[in-house]
Design a protein around this motif. Structure first.
Motif, PDB file in Angstrom:
ATOM      1  N   PHE A  69       0.849  -1.183   0.000  1.00 28.97           N
ATOM      2  CA  PHE A  69       0.000   0.000   0.000  1.00 28.97           C
ATOM      3  C   PHE A  69       0.884   1.232   0.000  1.00 28.97           C
ATOM      4  CE2 PHE A  69      -2.283  -3.407   2.135  1.00 28.97           C
ATOM      5  CZ  PHE A  69      -3.464  -3.430   1.404  1.00 28.97           C
ATOM      6  N   GLY A  70       0.584   2.170  -0.876  1.00 26.93           N
ATOM      7  CA  GLY A  70       1.401   3.366  -0.971  1.00 26.93           C
ATOM      8  C   GLY A  70       0.617   4.546  -1.494  1.00 26.93           C
ATOM      9  N   VAL A  71       1.351   5.621  -1.793  1.00 23.05           N
ATOM     10  CA  VAL A  71       0.738   6.831  -2.336  1.00 23.05           C
ATOM     11  C   VAL A  71       1.544   7.293  -3.545  1.00 23.05           C
ATOM     12  CG1 VAL A  71      -0.263   7.587  -0.152  1.00 23.05           C
ATOM     13  CG2 VAL A  71       2.055   8.309  -0.762  1.00 23.05           C
ATOM     14  N   LYS A  72       0.825   7.877  -4.494  1.00 22.29           N
ATOM     15  CA  LYS A  72       1.455   8.423  -5.687  1.00 22.29           C
ATOM     16  C   LYS A  72       2.178   9.714  -5.322  1.00 22.29           C
ATOM     17  CE  LYS A  72       0.273  10.181 -10.298  1.00 22.29           C
ATOM     18  NZ  LYS A  72      -0.840  10.417 -11.248  1.00 22.29           N
ATOM     19  N   GLU A  73       3.455   9.775  -5.700  1.00 23.68           N
ATOM     20  CA  GLU A  73       4.224  10.984  -5.415  1.00 23.68           C
ATOM     21  C   GLU A  73       3.642  12.164  -6.189  1.00 23.68           C
ATOM     22  OE1 GLU A  73       8.624  10.481  -4.068  1.00 23.68           O
ATOM     23  OE2 GLU A  73       8.420   9.528  -6.039  1.00 23.68           O
ATOM     24  N   GLY A  74       3.519  13.274  -5.509  1.00 22.67           N
ATOM     25  CA  GLY A  74       3.006  14.477  -6.154  1.00 22.67           C
ATOM     26  C   GLY A  74       1.544  14.732  -5.892  1.00 22.67           C
ATOM     27  N   THR A  75       0.760  13.662  -5.715  1.00 20.54           N
ATOM     28  CA  THR A  75      -0.691  13.841  -5.494  1.00 20.54           C
ATOM     29  C   THR A  75      -1.161  13.255  -4.170  1.00 20.54           C
ATOM     30  OG1 THR A  75      -1.383  11.745  -6.525  1.00 20.54           O
ATOM     31  CG2 THR A  75      -1.025  13.642  -7.997  1.00 20.54           C
ATOM     32  N   GLY A  76      -0.455  12.271  -3.659  1.00 24.63           N
ATOM     33  CA  GLY A  76      -0.875  11.627  -2.421  1.00 24.63           C
ATOM     34  C   GLY A  76      -1.998  10.630  -2.601  1.00 24.63           C
ATOM     35  N   ALA A  77      -2.390  10.344  -3.849  1.00 25.85           N
ATOM     36  CA  ALA A  77      -3.471   9.384  -4.109  1.00 25.85           C
ATOM     37  C   ALA A  77      -3.058   7.988  -3.642  1.00 25.85           C
ATOM     38  CB  ALA A  77      -3.808   9.370  -5.596  1.00 25.85           C
ATOM     39  N   LYS A  78      -3.960   7.307  -2.933  1.00 23.69           N
ATOM     40  CA  LYS A  78      -3.661   5.969  -2.423  1.00 23.69           C
ATOM     41  C   LYS A  78      -3.733   4.928  -3.536  1.00 23.69           C
ATOM     42  CE  LYS A  78      -5.158   6.760   2.340  1.00 23.69           C
ATOM     43  NZ  LYS A  78      -6.054   6.301   3.438  1.00 23.69           N
ATOM     44  N   VAL A  79      -2.760   4.036  -3.552  1.00 24.63           N
ATOM     45  CA  VAL A  79      -2.743   2.948  -4.535  1.00 24.63           C
ATOM     46  C   VAL A  79      -2.330   1.653  -3.848  1.00 24.63           C
ATOM     47  CG1 VAL A  79      -2.293   4.367  -6.565  1.00 24.63           C
ATOM     48  CG2 VAL A  79      -0.375   3.519  -5.208  1.00 24.63           C
ATOM     49  N   GLU A  80      -2.737   0.555  -4.435  1.00 24.13           N
ATOM     50  CA  GLU A  80      -2.385  -0.778  -3.929  1.00 24.13           C
ATOM     51  C   GLU A  80      -1.664  -1.541  -5.024  1.00 24.13           C
ATOM     52  OE1 GLU A  80      -4.564  -4.952  -2.554  1.00 24.13           O
ATOM     53  OE2 GLU A  80      -5.681  -3.057  -2.472  1.00 24.13           O
ATOM     54  N   PHE A  81      -0.544  -2.160  -4.685  1.00 23.36           N
ATOM     55  CA  PHE A  81       0.215  -3.007  -5.603  1.00 23.36           C
ATOM     56  C   PHE A  81       0.069  -4.472  -5.174  1.00 23.36           C
ATOM     57  CE2 PHE A  81       3.842  -0.574  -7.890  1.00 23.36           C
ATOM     58  CZ  PHE A  81       2.993   0.480  -8.196  1.00 23.36           C
ATOM     59  N   LEU A  82       0.004  -5.356  -6.147  1.00 27.50           N
ATOM     60  CA  LEU A  82       0.144  -6.780  -5.894  1.00 27.50           C
ATOM     61  C   LEU A  82       1.180  -7.302  -6.863  1.00 27.50           C
ATOM     62  CD1 LEU A  82      -0.686  -9.335  -4.409  1.00 27.50           C
ATOM     63  CD2 LEU A  82      -2.479  -9.680  -6.118  1.00 27.50           C
ATOM     64  N   LEU A  83       2.357  -7.608  -6.341  1.00 28.60           N
ATOM     65  CA  LEU A  83       3.434  -8.104  -7.192  1.00 28.60           C
ATOM     66  C   LEU A  83       2.991  -9.407  -7.836  1.00 28.60           C
ATOM     67  CD1 LEU A  83       6.546  -7.474  -4.914  1.00 28.60           C
ATOM     68  CD2 LEU A  83       5.357  -5.898  -6.444  1.00 28.60           C
ATOM     69  N   SER A  84       3.174  -9.509  -9.134  1.00 24.40           N
ATOM     70  CA  SER A  84       2.707 -10.679  -9.866  1.00 24.40           C
ATOM     71  C   SER A  84       3.854 -11.588 -10.270  1.00 24.40           C
ATOM     72  CB  SER A  84       1.929 -10.232 -11.109  1.00 24.40           C
ATOM     73  OG  SER A  84       1.565 -11.327 -11.901  1.00 24.40           O
ATOM     74  N   LYS A  85       4.927 -10.998 -10.794  1.00 23.66           N
ATOM     75  CA  LYS A  85       6.014 -11.828 -11.303  1.00 23.66           C
ATOM     76  C   LYS A  85       7.264 -10.977 -11.461  1.00 23.66           C
ATOM     77  CE  LYS A  85       7.216 -14.626 -15.376  1.00 23.66           C
ATOM     78  NZ  LYS A  85       6.739 -15.079 -16.710  1.00 23.66           N
ATOM     79  N   ARG A  86       8.391 -11.494 -10.969  1.00 22.45           N
ATOM     80  CA  ARG A  86       9.651 -10.792 -11.155  1.00 22.45           C
ATOM     81  C   ARG A  86      10.095 -10.969 -12.617  1.00 22.45           C
ATOM     82  NH1 ARG A  86      14.037  -9.490  -7.643  1.00 22.45           N
ATOM     83  NH2 ARG A  86      13.253 -10.893  -6.005  1.00 22.45           N
ATOM     84  N   ILE A  87      10.353  -9.878 -13.290  1.00 24.19           N
ATOM     85  CA  ILE A  87      10.828  -9.941 -14.677  1.00 24.19           C
ATOM     86  C   ILE A  87      12.342 -10.105 -14.695  1.00 24.19           C
ATOM     87  CG2 ILE A  87      10.994  -8.696 -16.867  1.00 24.19           C
ATOM     88  CD1 ILE A  87       8.372  -7.304 -16.126  1.00 24.19           C
ATOM     89  N   LYS A  88      13.027  -9.180 -14.017  1.00 22.18           N
ATOM     90  CA  LYS A  88      14.478  -9.254 -13.907  1.00 22.18           C
ATOM     91  C   LYS A  88      14.932  -8.259 -12.859  1.00 22.18           C
ATOM     92  CE  LYS A  88      18.750  -8.991 -16.632  1.00 22.18           C
ATOM     93  NZ  LYS A  88      19.347  -8.689 -17.967  1.00 22.18           N
ATOM     94  N   GLY A  89      15.830  -8.709 -11.982  1.00 27.80           N
ATOM     95  CA  GLY A  89      16.352  -7.806 -10.973  1.00 27.80           C
ATOM     96  C   GLY A  89      15.261  -7.216 -10.116  1.00 27.80           C
ATOM     97  N   ASP A  90      15.151  -5.881 -10.130  1.00 29.87           N
ATOM     98  CA  ASP A  90      14.165  -5.177  -9.310  1.00 29.87           C
ATOM     99  C   ASP A  90      12.937  -4.756 -10.109  1.00 29.87           C
ATOM    100  OD1 ASP A  90      15.723  -5.290  -6.953  1.00 29.87           O
ATOM    101  OD2 ASP A  90      16.965  -3.649  -7.695  1.00 29.87           O
ATOM    102  N   THR A  91      12.740  -5.350 -11.280  1.00 27.07           N
ATOM    103  CA  THR A  91      11.596  -5.022 -12.120  1.00 27.07           C
ATOM    104  C   THR A  91      10.567  -6.138 -12.051  1.00 27.07           C
ATOM    105  OG1 THR A  91      13.024  -3.753 -13.616  1.00 27.07           O
ATOM    106  CG2 THR A  91      10.867  -4.399 -14.452  1.00 27.07           C
ATOM    107  N   TRP A  92       9.322  -5.755 -11.782  1.00 31.23           N
ATOM    108  CA  TRP A  92       8.245  -6.713 -11.563  1.00 31.23           C
ATOM    109  C   TRP A  92       7.024  -6.375 -12.413  1.00 31.23           C
ATOM    110  CZ3 TRP A  92       7.842 -10.581  -7.562  1.00 31.23           C
ATOM    111  CH2 TRP A  92       8.990 -10.701  -6.765  1.00 31.23           C
ATOM    112  N   GLU A  93       6.289  -7.438 -12.807  1.00 27.71           N
ATOM    113  CA  GLU A  93       4.921  -7.248 -13.268  1.00 27.71           C
ATOM    114  C   GLU A  93       4.066  -7.048 -12.024  1.00 27.71           C
ATOM    115  OE1 GLU A  93       3.216 -10.248 -15.688  1.00 27.71           O
ATOM    116  OE2 GLU A  93       4.614  -9.977 -17.334  1.00 27.71           O
ATOM    117  N   THR A  94       3.170  -6.067 -12.071  1.00 28.07           N
ATOM    118  CA  THR A  94       2.440  -5.686 -10.875  1.00 28.07           C
ATOM    119  C   THR A  94       0.986  -5.350 -11.203  1.00 28.07           C
ATOM    120  OG1 THR A  94       4.485  -4.684 -10.028  1.00 28.07           O
ATOM    121  CG2 THR A  94       2.453  -4.108  -8.916  1.00 28.07           C
TER     122      THR A  94
END
Length: 362
Positions: A69-94
């Motif tokens: 759970f986090g917020v969008k930088e600049g607006t403070g809008a609440k968002v939810e992430f669910l990590l789906s699959k690691r693509i490579k390194g620190d990059t994920w499908e989400t």
């Protein structure tokens, strides 16, 4: 073959919302695939159906706290992430909710604050960020994470366990333990290989003492396991890809057992998919498995000829799901639906935190 042929009626109150108090004291429906006999047991009774030389193959993937759970930088809008699959390194499908709030180039800061206002105990909220880099074909976002220290430690601090959508409650500290198998060791899944949730260390030791060989493979379960089949004909359905790994020692032990004609009992459909994806037939006509890494979208449904697996420990699966189709391929569709209807009649508990089945032949 029509998807609707794998439907059954399930009262909503039979969908388990919490695990059994003790893992191996849940119920076990034993389905004898050679005689069609059904037996009602407790899970610890699985010992009675295992013997010397049998092989139990388990998926040791570990669930990560992939819900953020986090917020969008600049607006403070609440968002939810669910990590789906690691693509490579620190990059994920989400998976992102609500997705319309995030475009390529947007950044999110995570604090662990859930919709109910509950916050993580993580002391410095600026140490986990994600930048949206692109879109996947299925609508998920490609996100690159920035953090201090070790990524998995940051997830442990602020992430929550990604319980399945049919568990209609927020995850708790209890789920951090109970939504993992006792033998999980390789982090990477966003859903538990739930057939293994019923084993305890004590039960596994008793199984070893009977001369049963225990093998561990790895398949990281993706969010696609919860996606419904949206076509009418099952032949038109395309499975999601999942990554798997079998080490050399495990492959060698499994192959030796296969040559000896020993029973190969998979714990869970993910173990089935791993073994069957890695299977080949050698020059002597004997089924074997290849060691190494792989990516599989194997779809197992009636008509599939199993090369390695002959018995299966699994939970009860959703109506019209690919997992019901898989167990119907191992047994038969009519027999599976008959067993499921019996389980409904006897008030078994269904799905991830529910009771178990043993499809076994002598």
């Amino acid at each position: 073959m029509q998807v609707k042929a794998f439907d059954y009626e399930l009262p909503e109150e039979l969908i388990a919302q919490y695990p059994a108090e003790k893992r191996d004291e849940c119920r076990l429906l034993v389905i004898h695939t050679d005689t069609d006999e059904l037996e009602h047991k407790k899970f610890y009774d699985i010992l009675d159906y295992l013997g010397p030389g049998d092989c139990l193959v388990m998926n040791n993937s570990r669930v990560i706290p992939a819900r953020l759970f986090g917020v969008k930088e600049g607006t403070g809008a609440k968002v939810e992430f669910l990590l789906s699959k690691r693509i490579k390194g620190d990059t994920w499908e989400t998976l992102v909710r609500p997705g319309r709030r995030l475009k390529v180039g947007d950044s999110v800061v995570f604090s662990g604050t859930a919709p109910d206002g509950t916050e993580s105990h993580y002391p410095d909220k600026g140490l986990l960020r994600a930048e949206i880099k692109g879109y996947s074909d299925d609508g998920t976002r490609i996100a690159e994470f920035k953090y201090d220290g070790i990524f998995m430690e940051r997830l442990e601090e602020i992430g929550r366990m990604p319980l399945p959508p049919y568990i209609e409650r927020e995850s708790t500290d209890m789920d951090s333990e109970m939504y993992q198998t006792v033998y999980s060791s390789v982090e990477g899944s966003v859903a538990a290989p739930t057939a293994g949730l019923h084993f305890t260390e004590e039960l596994l030791e008793k199984i070893r003492e009977k001369g049963v060989k225990l093998f561990y493979v790895t398949l990281h379960v993706g969010i696609g396991t919860f996606r419904p089949v949206k076509v009418e004909n099952i032949e038109d359905h395309h499975m999601h890809f999942e990554e798997y790994f079998i080490d050399e020692e495990t492959a060698s032990g499994i192959n030796e057992a296969l040559k000896a004609g020993n029973r190969m009992i998979a714990v869970g459909t993910t173990a089935v998919r791993t073994l069957e994806s890695a299977a080949y037939v050698d020059e002597d006509g004997c089924a074997q498995v290849r060691a190494g890494e792989g990516s599989t979208n194997i779809f197992i449904y009636p008509g599939y000829e199993f090369k390695v697996v002959d018995s299966l420990v699994t939970n009860f699966h959703l109506p019209k799901s690919t997992l019901v189709m898989l167990v119907s391929a191992l047994y038969d569709r009519e027999g599976v639906l008959r067993a499921y209807n019996e389980a409904v009649k006897e008030r078994y508990r269904f799905f991830s935190y529910g009771d178990a089945c043993l499809f076994v032949k002598k």
